[in-house]
Design a protein around this motif. Structure first.
Motif, PDB file in Angstrom:
ATOM      1  N   LYS A 360     -26.427 -15.057   0.866  1.00  0.00           N
ATOM      2  CA  LYS A 360     -25.138 -15.028   0.182  1.00  0.00           C
ATOM      3  C   LYS A 360     -25.339 -14.852  -1.321  1.00  0.00           C
ATOM      4  O   LYS A 360     -26.266 -15.414  -1.903  1.00  0.00           O
ATOM      5  CB  LYS A 360     -24.370 -16.325   0.444  1.00  0.00           C
ATOM      6  N   ASN A 383     -17.537  -9.700  -6.771  1.00  0.00           N
ATOM      7  CA  ASN A 383     -18.149  -9.287  -5.508  1.00  0.00           C
ATOM      8  C   ASN A 383     -18.802 -10.471  -4.800  1.00  0.00           C
ATOM      9  O   ASN A 383     -19.519 -11.265  -5.421  1.00  0.00           O
ATOM     10  CB  ASN A 383     -19.226  -8.218  -5.761  1.00  0.00           C
ATOM     11  N   TRP A 384     -18.580 -10.546  -3.497  1.00  0.00           N
ATOM     12  CA  TRP A 384     -19.272 -11.516  -2.644  1.00  0.00           C
ATOM     13  C   TRP A 384     -19.902 -10.758  -1.484  1.00  0.00           C
ATOM     14  O   TRP A 384     -19.284  -9.872  -0.888  1.00  0.00           O
ATOM     15  CB  TRP A 384     -18.293 -12.558  -2.107  1.00  0.00           C
ATOM     16  N   ARG A 385     -21.159 -11.086  -1.208  1.00  0.00           N
ATOM     17  CA  ARG A 385     -21.822 -10.406  -0.083  1.00  0.00           C
ATOM     18  C   ARG A 385     -22.630 -11.380   0.749  1.00  0.00           C
ATOM     19  O   ARG A 385     -23.111 -12.397   0.247  1.00  0.00           O
ATOM     20  CB  ARG A 385     -22.723  -9.270  -0.581  1.00  0.00           C
ATOM     21  N   ARG A 387     -25.753 -11.001   3.630  1.00  0.00           N
ATOM     22  CA  ARG A 387     -26.698 -10.029   4.189  1.00  0.00           C
ATOM     23  C   ARG A 387     -27.012 -10.254   5.662  1.00  0.00           C
ATOM     24  O   ARG A 387     -27.721  -9.440   6.262  1.00  0.00           O
ATOM     25  CB  ARG A 387     -28.016 -10.066   3.393  1.00  0.00           C
ATOM     26  N   THR A 397     -19.369  -7.333   2.698  1.00  0.00           N
ATOM     27  CA  THR A 397     -19.053  -7.382   1.277  1.00  0.00           C
ATOM     28  C   THR A 397     -17.548  -7.510   1.097  1.00  0.00           C
ATOM     29  O   THR A 397     -16.756  -6.932   1.856  1.00  0.00           O
ATOM     30  CB  THR A 397     -19.540  -6.118   0.543  1.00  0.00           C
ATOM     31  N   THR A 399     -14.755  -7.470  -2.232  1.00  0.00           N
ATOM     32  CA  THR A 399     -14.596  -7.201  -3.659  1.00  0.00           C
ATOM     33  C   THR A 399     -13.138  -7.347  -4.056  1.00  0.00           C
ATOM     34  O   THR A 399     -12.244  -6.794  -3.400  1.00  0.00           O
ATOM     35  CB  THR A 399     -15.076  -5.778  -4.007  1.00  0.00           C
TER      36      THR A 399
END
Length: 771
Positions: A360, A383-385, A387, A397, A399
């Motif tokens: 994260k 932005n948050w992602r 993986r 993702t 945004t």
């Protein structure tokens, strides 16, 4: 054509003269020495054909050392900077950077080891079959500068008469003999040491594909015999006597161990990790997984591992597995180890040590931007992602963004644009489909779902809601070819309100209504990219093709015909029906180490039919601006010979078309260190498929060539490695909305007139190259 005033001519002449004198470097040359300007090679041979002479000259010249200082238009500004900047007191700081990074130490005749170069010439010649080559030299001094001319007599080039390979009965010899049809050593080809080296590497690569893990190119020797046939050589490929026994054996894969959460800081004897950890489980087919926290579903390895128990080792599967694991994007480090089980088994256990990335992450971005429509502004992205969203290396993702664009200069009636929106994307590292997708590429194929929403407010004019969604696949055949197929892309645009001012403009100019009308666009979109521009070649290419289809099948089934009846609707919204295709072809010619010729040609067609009379505004083509025809502001050119200046409104920057042609040619050269220069010519326009009374001259016709706009200019590129800042100054040479016969503007050019400069010189600032 108007002439420049006499005073301006004198000023330009004086400035040029001052520059030429200022950049003269001969006054810095030490007494008794000369500034070295380079060398030439003259081949003295009547028997060599012209092509071979030229190739040999280039080869020999490239071997010479040192290289002279670079010149630009006959000048060497880097030497001048080096000589003028005094010696810095520290090994860092601006002064040190200016003298040693921007400037360059001059190369003098005393720096050239001529006997060493003569040996280099003869050795290089012998390595290419000219065994009796000889060389001499002569210096040509002039005005404290010197040029060296080397005269070379190559005589006869030896060619290959016979090639033999190992003939014994060992497994190694048999495998080598299987590859002889692909040998680089061809009878009657010129002898070349480089070809022999490449042949050794070719044999080694083939053996690595067939289990010979420990083999090395240095285990091969090629013996050369030039005594049997005049001006011919016999080549004998042999395995060296001191080749280790392990290098002669083939190896297979036994067990495979995967450490999914390997920590480099706690690394110990890796094989002991298996014995010491009871969490190691047998997944399938001799594949063992150590993932005590169950961070990953094992299926991700099924699509990444190319080795299976019992397989013969080969280098391709070795590299493909590593590349796929890295391309998952989930692991920070990927290491592997092949461990010999014992000296007699000829089997490997394979260990993969995978160190995950942080799954994260949060990131805040702020961006500043400008464009050729005189708009400047900024954007903030949050932005948050994740993986590993579903424990299968999925990338999620999200945004949130807000942006503002406002006009600095340009039209006084331009309106600011505010945007707020969000984007969501989920990408799986596999193809999710009812069919089986096979790919032997090192790049992981992906399935992607995207959702987005944007609220746009163009002050005093209108506000829009824009919804979009897509589902599709991305995959790469290799490093050169890439595919992006959206099986379904949906766009829905809904206006919230339009102002009275905008309604007044629509009454005068009806096409503006298409900007704010409800739009529903859905269908597949496919794009294909080929590029080899990353390769160190003289000729490189880039191609991108696009096919965009909207409601084709729906329109056909429903019998839509907007020219004769009201458009068909879905949930009360008329859908767009069209076919759009665009092709972007680029060609790059490397002239030398410091200069390049870049060219681009774009052709696009967007054809509305069935349920649509016009293309949706967002899907039309535009030209002009910093990445297009730089002598014209963005979206101010076309369609055809239509003159948009007569609109007298703030919509001067909203010209679009259904047909697009554009061509660009740019010469690029490095001046000093980070500074590059360019001279360019741009040409093109857009046209409409269907005639519109509000834009006379905009329809595509047989006279389209006479409606091509042309601009030219020059620019500077500041290459700071992580960022390329580009500035271009351009002016129009051909304006399509001028009367026929008067569209070329050479006779109007007058740099001395302020009004001409204001109306014709277009200054562009941008990031990166235009193409």
């Amino acid at each position: 054509m108007n002439k420049l005033p006499q005073q301006l001519n004198k000023l330009l002449f004086a400035a040029t003269a001052l520059f030429l004198v200022g950049c003269s470097n001969t006054r810095f040359v030490p007494e008794g020495d000369y500034l070295y300007t380079g060398a030439s090679i003259t081949i003295l041979s009547d028997s060599l054909p012209k092509s071979k002479k030229s190739a040999l000259e280039d080869l020999l010249k490239e071997s010479l050392t040192p290289k002279p200082n670079k010149s630009f238009l006959g000048l060497r500004p880097q030497i001048y900077i080096y000589n003028k900047v005094s010696e810095p007191k520290k090994d860092k700081g601006f002064k040190h950077w200016l003298k040693y990074k921007v400037g360059k130490k001059p190369v003098y005749l005393s720096d050239v080891d001529i006997p060493f170069n003569l040996d280099l010439i003869e050795n290089t010649g012998e390595n290419n079959g000219y065994f009796n080559i000889s060389a001499s030299y002569d210096t040509v001094p002039k005005n404290k500068k010197v040029h060296i001319n080397y005269e070379v007599s190559p005589r006869v080039q030896y060619t290959i008469n016979e090639v033999t390979f190992p003939q014994d009965s060992t497994i190694l010899a048999k495998e080598i003999r299987k590859t002889t049809d692909e040998s680089l050593l061809k009878i009657n080809d010129p002898f070349s040491l480089d070809v022999i080296k490449n042949e050794r590497e070719r044999i080694d690569a083939k053996l690595k594909e067939n289990g010979f893990y420990y083999f090395d190119p240095n285990n091969i020797i090629v013996q050369v015999d030039s005594t049997e046939v005049k001006h011919k050589v016999n080549l004998k490929v042999k395995i060296k006597n001191d080749t280790p026994e392990l290098a002669k054996e083939q190896f297979t894969i036994d067990k495979i161990y995967i450490f999914s959460d390997y920590n480099l800081r706690n690394a110990r004897n890796r094989r002991n990790l298996v014995r010491a950890n009871t969490d190691t489980i047998l997944w399938k087919d001799n594949v063992y997984i150590l993932d005590p926290k169950e961070k990953f579903r094992p299926q991700i390895y099924d699509r990444a591992l190319y080795f299976k128990s019992g397989d013969l080792y080969n280098r391709s599967n070795h590299n493909l597995t590593l590349s796929r694991l890295i391309n998952l994007g989930t692991f920070k480090f990927v290491k592997n180890q092949f461990v010999l089980k014992d000296s007699t088994a000829q089997k490997f256990d394979v260990y993969y040590y995978l160190t995950p990335n942080d799954f994260k992450s949060l990131r805040l971005e702020t961006l500043g931007k400008s464009n050729s429509a005189s708009y400047v502004g900024g954007e903030v992205n949050f932005n948050w992602r994740h993986r590993n969203f579903l424990r299968g290396a999925e990338l999620f993702t999200a945004t949130l963004y807000t942006a503002i664009d406002f006009q600095l200069g340009g039209s006084k009636e331009a309106n600011n644009i505010y945007r707020v929106g969000s984007r969501f994307s989920l990408t799986w590292p596999r193809i999710i489909a009812p069919f089986k997708f096979q790919s032997s590429s090192a790049f992981v194929p992906r399935t992607r779902v995207q959702l987005g929403y944007e609220y746009q407010n163009r002050t005093q004019l209108y506000t829009l809601h824009n919804f979009n969604a897509s589902f599709g696949y991305l995959w790469k055949e290799n490093a050169l070819r890439e595919h992006d197929l959206k099986l379904l892309e949906v766009t829905y645009v809904a206006p919230e309100k339009t102002t009275a001012k905008y309604e007044e403009e629509i009454a005068k100019y009806p096409p503006l209504a298409r900007v704010t009308e409800k739009q529903l666009i859905f269908g597949p979109v496919y794009s294909y990219i080929f590029t080899n521009t990353m390769l160190p070649k003289k000729h490189t290419f880039y191609y991108k093709g696009l096919l965009d289809l909207s409601a084709n099948l729906t329109g056909i089934i429903s019998g839509a015909n907007a020219e004769k009846e009201a458009p068909k609707t879905i949930l009360g919204v008329a859908y767009s029906q069209y076919i759009k295709t665009e092709h972007d072809f680029r060609y790059y010619l490397k002239l030398n180490n410091t200069s390049q010729l870049a060219s681009r040609f774009i052709a696009g067609v967007a054809y509305p039919y069935g349920n649509s009379v016009h293309m949706p505004f967002s899907k039309q083509f535009f030209v002009g601006g910093s990445n297009s025809i730089r002598a014209f502001r963005a979206r101010t050119l076309g369609p055809g010979s239509y003159d948009p200046r007569g609109e007298g409104s703030s919509f001067y920057h909203d010209q679009a078309g259904d047909v697009k042609l554009e061509a660009n040619l740019e010469y690029r050269a490095n001046i000093i260190s980070f500074l590059n220069a360019a001279v360019f010519v741009d040409a093109g326009n857009v046209w409409l498929f269907n005639e519109e009374t509000t834009r006379p001259g905009g329809q595509f016709s047989k006279e389209f060539l006479s409606e091509i706009a042309v601009g030219a200019g020059f620019g500077l590129r500041f290459d700071f490695n992580i960022l390329i800042l580009r500035t271009d100054l351009a002016m129009p040479l051909r304006i399509p909305y001028y009367p026929k016969g008067d569209r070329w503007t050479f006779n109007e050019i007058d740099f001395s007139r302020k009004t001409w400069r204001r109306d014709n010189l277009m200054f562009n600032i941008a990031i990166g190259y235009p193409f």
